[in-house]
Scaffold this active site. Structure first.
Site, mmCIF file in Angstrom:
data_model
loop_
_atom_site.group_PDB
_atom_site.id
_atom_site.type_symbol
_atom_site.label_atom_id
_atom_site.label_comp_id
_atom_site.label_asym_id
_atom_site.label_seq_id
_atom_site.Cartn_x
_atom_site.Cartn_y
_atom_site.Cartn_z
ATOM 1 N N LYS A 64 48.848 25.208 -21.397
ATOM 2 C CA LYS A 64 48.321 23.961 -20.840
ATOM 3 C C LYS A 64 47.201 23.411 -21.720
ATOM 4 C CE LYS A 64 49.339 25.000 -15.975
ATOM 5 N NZ LYS A 64 48.740 25.283 -14.642
ATOM 6 N N ALA A 80 44.028 26.046 -17.022
ATOM 7 C CA ALA A 80 43.929 27.151 -16.075
ATOM 8 C C ALA A 80 45.240 27.316 -15.325
ATOM 9 C CB ALA A 80 42.789 26.909 -15.087
ATOM 10 N N ASP A 81 45.500 28.535 -14.914
ATOM 11 C CA ASP A 81 46.686 28.787 -14.092
ATOM 12 C C ASP A 81 46.423 29.983 -13.191
ATOM 13 O OD1 ASP A 81 49.673 27.873 -13.881
ATOM 14 O OD2 ASP A 81 49.692 30.060 -13.737
ATOM 15 N N SER A 82 46.958 29.922 -11.985
ATOM 16 C CA SER A 82 46.808 31.016 -11.027
ATOM 17 C C SER A 82 48.180 31.536 -10.638
ATOM 18 C CB SER A 82 46.056 30.544 -9.776
ATOM 19 O OG SER A 82 44.756 30.117 -10.104
ATOM 20 N N GLY A 117 44.253 32.767 -15.078
ATOM 21 C CA GLY A 117 44.062 32.622 -16.513
ATOM 22 C C GLY A 117 43.290 31.352 -16.808
#
Length: 209
Positions: A64, A80-82, A117
């Site tokens: 991203k 960001a990623d969850s 992340g």
């Protein structure tokens, strides 16, 4: 961590959030950070075969940030990623009641992990990234409780089929790690990451992370 070890120069360019998530925007505002631009990355978030949940969170956050940074030279970009995981199983971002019900039934009475992340790309190409893992345990949920939660609609689009900042807080009997990471962004680690690249963060020294 791939940021330079020496103290970074203070960044002056725009701050771009590579996410359309209103939760991440609100969390950043909570610590005094307001992105100049918010740009969804539009990347494919499909897990790779046998990809671990933690590796998926890292990869998507980096992808991203890098995708949006390529289109915004001169900016500091945060991606960001969850990923919500039960063991090695990645739970979906629930789009239907059936998906959310299946997630809640799986999480009922057990622990799961939320892998967050984060990745920041500086205008000069320097990159810093971090993975934050939080353990969450749900108490055992009755069918009536699951049905009642589904009726709220909070689950829609949420990884694992729940929003901890909403009524699902009633389900949590234990949490170890970053609460804000479960909401959508680990604030302490994000602030340190940005400060380490030289971005001015209120109350955080820009002397490395």
């Amino acid at each position: 961590m791939t940021a330079a070890s020496a103290p970074a120069a203070r960044l002056r360019g725009p701050f771009v959030l590579a996410s359309s998530s209103p939760r991440r925007r609100d969390l950043l505002a909570q610590i005094g950070l307001v992105p100049d631009v918010i740009v969804p990355s539009g990347i494919d978030e499909t897990p790779r075969p046998r990809e671990l949940p933690s590796a998926l969170a890292r990869r998507l956050a980096r992808a991203k940030a890098e995708a949006v940074a390529a289109a915004h030279p001169g900016a500091l970009v945060l991606g960001a990623d969850s990923v919500v995981a039960a063991g090695r199983r990645v739970l979906p971002k629930a789009e239907t009641e059936a998906e959310a019900r299946a997630c809640l039934a799986l999480l009922s009475g057990r622990r799961h992990r939320v892998h967050a992340g984060i990745c920041a790309v500086a205008p000069d190409g320097r990159r810093a990234e971090r993975l934050v893992t939080t353990v969450v345990a749900f108490r055992r949920l009755s069918e009536a409780e699951i049905a009642g939660y589904l009726a709220t609609g909070e689950w829609h689009g949420k990884a694992g089929g729940y929003a901890i900042q909403g009524r699902a807080a009633l389900f949590v009997r234990f949490l170890s790690g970053s609460y804000s990471a479960v909401v959508g962004l680990p604030l302490a680690e994000t602030a340190a990451l940005l400060a380490g690249l030289g971005y001015p963060v209120p109350w955080v020294a820009t002397n490395g992370c």
